[in-house]
Scaffold this motif. Structure first.
Motif, PDB file in Angstrom:
ATOM      1  N   GLN A   1       0.812  -1.336   0.144  1.00 55.28           N
ATOM      2  CA  GLN A   1      -0.009   0.009  -0.123  1.00 55.28           C
ATOM      3  C   GLN A   1       0.790   1.049  -0.054  1.00 55.28           C
ATOM      4  OE1 GLN A   1      -2.345  -1.020   3.518  1.00 55.28           O
ATOM      5  NE2 GLN A   1      -4.067  -1.692   2.321  1.00 55.28           N
ATOM      6  N   TYR A   2       2.024   1.239   0.699  1.00 50.41           N
ATOM      7  CA  TYR A   2       2.893   2.404   0.805  1.00 50.41           C
ATOM      8  C   TYR A   2       3.513   2.684  -0.536  1.00 50.41           C
ATOM      9  CZ  TYR A   2       6.252   5.799   2.623  1.00 50.41           C
ATOM     10  OH  TYR A   2       6.958   6.721   3.052  1.00 50.41           O
ATOM     11  N   ALA A   3       3.726   1.490  -1.094  1.00 49.39           N
ATOM     12  CA  ALA A   3       4.452   1.697  -2.742  1.00 49.39           C
ATOM     13  C   ALA A   3       3.576   2.268  -3.834  1.00 49.39           C
ATOM     14  CB  ALA A   3       4.905   0.322  -3.042  1.00 49.39           C
ATOM     15  N   ARG A   4       2.170   1.918  -3.305  1.00 48.66           N
ATOM     16  CA  ARG A   4       1.346   2.363  -4.387  1.00 48.66           C
ATOM     17  C   ARG A   4       0.771   3.770  -3.995  1.00 48.66           C
ATOM     18  NH1 ARG A   4      -1.843  -3.584  -4.733  1.00 48.66           N
ATOM     19  NH2 ARG A   4      -0.625  -4.133  -6.535  1.00 48.66           N
ATOM     20  N   SER A   5       1.228   4.248  -2.860  1.00 49.35           N
ATOM     21  CA  SER A   5       0.635   5.769  -2.539  1.00 49.35           C
ATOM     22  C   SER A   5       1.670   6.577  -3.034  1.00 49.35           C
ATOM     23  CB  SER A   5       0.819   5.890  -0.942  1.00 49.35           C
ATOM     24  OG  SER A   5       2.024   5.961  -0.532  1.00 49.35           O
TER      25      SER A   5
ATOM     26  N   LYS B   1       3.353   8.488  -5.993  1.00 43.31           N
ATOM     27  CA  LYS B   1       2.743   8.850  -7.200  1.00 43.31           C
ATOM     28  C   LYS B   1       3.718   8.413  -8.448  1.00 43.31           C
ATOM     29  CE  LYS B   1       4.732  13.431  -7.742  1.00 43.31           C
ATOM     30  NZ  LYS B   1       5.215  13.892  -8.716  1.00 43.31           N
ATOM     31  N   GLU B   2       5.056   8.302  -8.066  1.00 41.61           N
ATOM     32  CA  GLU B   2       6.125   7.660  -9.026  1.00 41.61           C
ATOM     33  C   GLU B   2       6.008   6.525  -9.304  1.00 41.61           C
ATOM     34  OE1 GLU B   2       7.499  11.258  -6.877  1.00 41.61           O
ATOM     35  OE2 GLU B   2       6.784   9.253  -6.106  1.00 41.61           O
ATOM     36  N   VAL B   3       5.563   5.387  -8.356  1.00 42.23           N
ATOM     37  CA  VAL B   3       5.270   3.743  -8.441  1.00 42.23           C
ATOM     38  C   VAL B   3       4.117   3.660  -9.354  1.00 42.23           C
ATOM     39  CG1 VAL B   3       5.066   1.687  -7.343  1.00 42.23           C
ATOM     40  CG2 VAL B   3       6.582   3.863  -6.454  1.00 42.23           C
ATOM     41  N   LYS B   4       4.187   3.039 -10.492  1.00 37.83           N
ATOM     42  CA  LYS B   4       3.311   2.662 -11.295  1.00 37.83           C
ATOM     43  C   LYS B   4       2.554   1.227 -10.855  1.00 37.83           C
ATOM     44  CE  LYS B   4       4.080   5.449 -14.907  1.00 37.83           C
ATOM     45  NZ  LYS B   4       3.377   6.490 -14.771  1.00 37.83           N
ATOM     46  N   GLU B   5       3.427   0.407 -10.211  1.00 37.41           N
ATOM     47  CA  GLU B   5       2.868  -0.695  -9.832  1.00 37.41           C
ATOM     48  C   GLU B   5       3.861  -1.488  -8.765  1.00 37.41           C
ATOM     49  OE1 GLU B   5       0.058  -3.100  -8.931  1.00 37.41           O
ATOM     50  OE2 GLU B   5      -0.652  -2.144 -10.772  1.00 37.41           O
ATOM     51  N   PHE B   6       3.322  -2.450  -7.869  1.00 40.55           N
ATOM     52  CA  PHE B   6       4.208  -3.159  -7.107  1.00 40.55           C
ATOM     53  C   PHE B   6       3.897  -4.619  -7.627  1.00 40.55           C
ATOM     54  CE2 PHE B   6       4.859  -5.991  -3.583  1.00 40.55           C
ATOM     55  CZ  PHE B   6       5.751  -5.535  -2.765  1.00 40.55           C
ATOM     56  N   PHE B   7       5.240  -5.238  -7.692  1.00 42.79           N
ATOM     57  CA  PHE B   7       5.253  -6.632  -8.113  1.00 42.79           C
ATOM     58  C   PHE B   7       6.205  -7.492  -7.141  1.00 42.79           C
ATOM     59  CE2 PHE B   7       4.727  -4.434 -12.407  1.00 42.79           C
ATOM     60  CZ  PHE B   7       3.819  -5.306 -12.548  1.00 42.79           C
ATOM     61  N   SER B   8       5.503  -8.745  -6.831  1.00 40.01           N
ATOM     62  CA  SER B   8       6.309  -9.606  -6.017  1.00 40.01           C
ATOM     63  C   SER B   8       7.343 -10.359  -6.919  1.00 40.01           C
ATOM     64  CB  SER B   8       5.460 -10.476  -5.034  1.00 40.01           C
ATOM     65  OG  SER B   8       4.540  -9.880  -4.295  1.00 40.01           O
ATOM     66  N   LYS B   9       8.358 -10.514  -6.188  1.00 41.37           N
ATOM     67  CA  LYS B   9       9.531 -11.598  -7.022  1.00 41.37           C
ATOM     68  C   LYS B   9       9.179 -12.746  -6.987  1.00 41.37           C
ATOM     69  CE  LYS B   9      13.616  -8.734  -5.143  1.00 41.37           C
ATOM     70  NZ  LYS B   9      14.604  -9.088  -4.279  1.00 41.37           N
ATOM     71  N   PRO B  10       9.589 -13.644  -7.994  1.00 43.75           N
ATOM     72  CA  PRO B  10      10.617 -13.193  -9.026  1.00 43.75           C
ATOM     73  C   PRO B  10       9.920 -12.653  -9.993  1.00 43.75           C
ATOM     74  CG  PRO B  10       9.942 -15.453  -9.253  1.00 43.75           C
ATOM     75  CD  PRO B  10       9.080 -14.997  -7.915  1.00 43.75           C
ATOM     76  N   LEU B  11      10.647 -11.613 -11.088  1.00 45.99           N
ATOM     77  CA  LEU B  11      10.049 -11.182 -12.436  1.00 45.99           C
ATOM     78  C   LEU B  11       9.696 -12.202 -13.261  1.00 45.99           C
ATOM     79  CD1 LEU B  11       9.788  -8.651 -13.800  1.00 45.99           C
ATOM     80  CD2 LEU B  11      12.209  -8.894 -14.649  1.00 45.99           C
TER      81      LEU B  11
END
Length: 138
Positions: A105-109, A111-121
């Motif tokens: 939630q903090y990552a998504r708050s 504005k620079e962060v488009k999305e949060f993904f869990s590893k692995p890519l």
């Protein structure tokens, strides 16, 4: 055909960077991939890439949260100080093993962060990014 010119990986885990680079190259997602094991080193690279044309600045950044020294949150604070003409064309994604809902939630708050993904890519994450966030370069 590669989708992007430059992608930057910022993660203190050398093996994860290697795996991410391999996936990005195998999927022809970017022409060039730059990996950094420290946020400070990545920030120096970004500062040296800033120019009015925006040609050298990366198109996309994958950023880990938990790193020694400067973590992902501190990196974002410093990233905000870069000229907007450079950062506005760059998509920043968190790629982390953190599964705490508060971190997500903090990552998504930000504005620079488009999305949060869990590893692995994965190729599926790259495909999602292509479909949802990027205009294909032909």
């Amino acid at each position: 055909m590669n989708t992007l010119r430059r992608v930057v990986l910022i993660d203190d885990d050398e093996v994860n960077n290697f795996v991410c680079e391999s996936i990005i190259r195998n999927e022809n997602f970017a022409e060039d991939v730059y990996s950094f094991q420290g946020a400070e080193e990545a920030l120096d690279f970004l500062k040296s890439s800033v120019e009015p044309s925006g040609e050298k600045f990366p198109d996309l950044i994958f950023l880990d949260i938990n790193m020694p020294g400067m973590d992902g949150w501190n990196f974002i604070e410093e990233y905000r100080k870069l000229p907007e003409y450079a950062t506005q064309k760059c998509s920043l994604f968190m790629l982390s093993s953190a599964v705490d809902r508060k971190d997500i939630q903090y990552a998504r708050s930000h504005k620079e962060v488009k999305e949060f993904f869990s590893k692995p890519l994965s190729p599926e994450i790259l495909e999602f990014i292509k479909e949802e966030y990027l205009v294909r370069v032909e």
